[in-house]
Design a protein around this motif. Structure first.
Motif: not given
Length: 155
Positions: A11-14, A102-104, A113-118, A126-130
């Protein structure tokens, strides 16, 4: 579950990644071109212009490298300056609340842990789906104790 992706999945912010890398290349090219076109600059000054452009590109590339990789062994979170591997059982909850940048990941040790990839910045849907996919993966792959009831709400 048939709607889950085959592992490993990244998962990455494309769109954000594309914007950051394109901006980095553009800045490097423009600063380098300016350095070459300004006739009054000496070789050291030109080099400092180009190195400044390269530094800006490097910083933007570091921002663009964030990702979350899910595989059979767990989740690897790559943020700007850190990388951390988590076993599936360590992930208690995956959160992306309205307004979050971002996602935590809430972890079994009580930390987050913050997960900046989403991140919902440029591509919110896309972020919500990921985030939903990662949440479902974490829920289905976490180790459950046999004595825990399943299918019941433990609110």
């Amino acid at each position: 579950m048939s709607d889950l992706p085959t592992l490993p999945v990244t998962f990455r912010p494309g769109r954000t990644r594309a914007v950051l890398l394109a901006a980095g290349v553009a800045i490097l090219v423009v600063i380098s071109a300016v350095a070459m076109l300004l006739e009054q600059l000496g070789p050291g000054e030109r080099l400092s212009f180009i190195l400044t452009g390269a530094l800006i590109f490097w910083v933007l590339a570091q921002l663009a490298r964030v990702r979350v990789v899910a595989d059979d062994g767990g989740v690897t979170v790559v943020n700007i300056a850190s990388r951390r591997h988590l076993d599936w059982a360590e992930i208690v909850q995956v959160n992306l609340r309205p307004g979050d940048p971002w996602v935590f990941l809430n972890l079994s040790d009580g930390t987050s842990l913050p997960a900046l990839g989403i991140q919902p910045g440029i591509d919110k849907q896309q972020a919500i789906a990921d985030a939903r996919t990662l949440r479902t993966l974490a829920e289905t792959r976490s180790v459950r104790h046999p004595e825990e009831p399943t299918g019941q709400d433990q609110g």
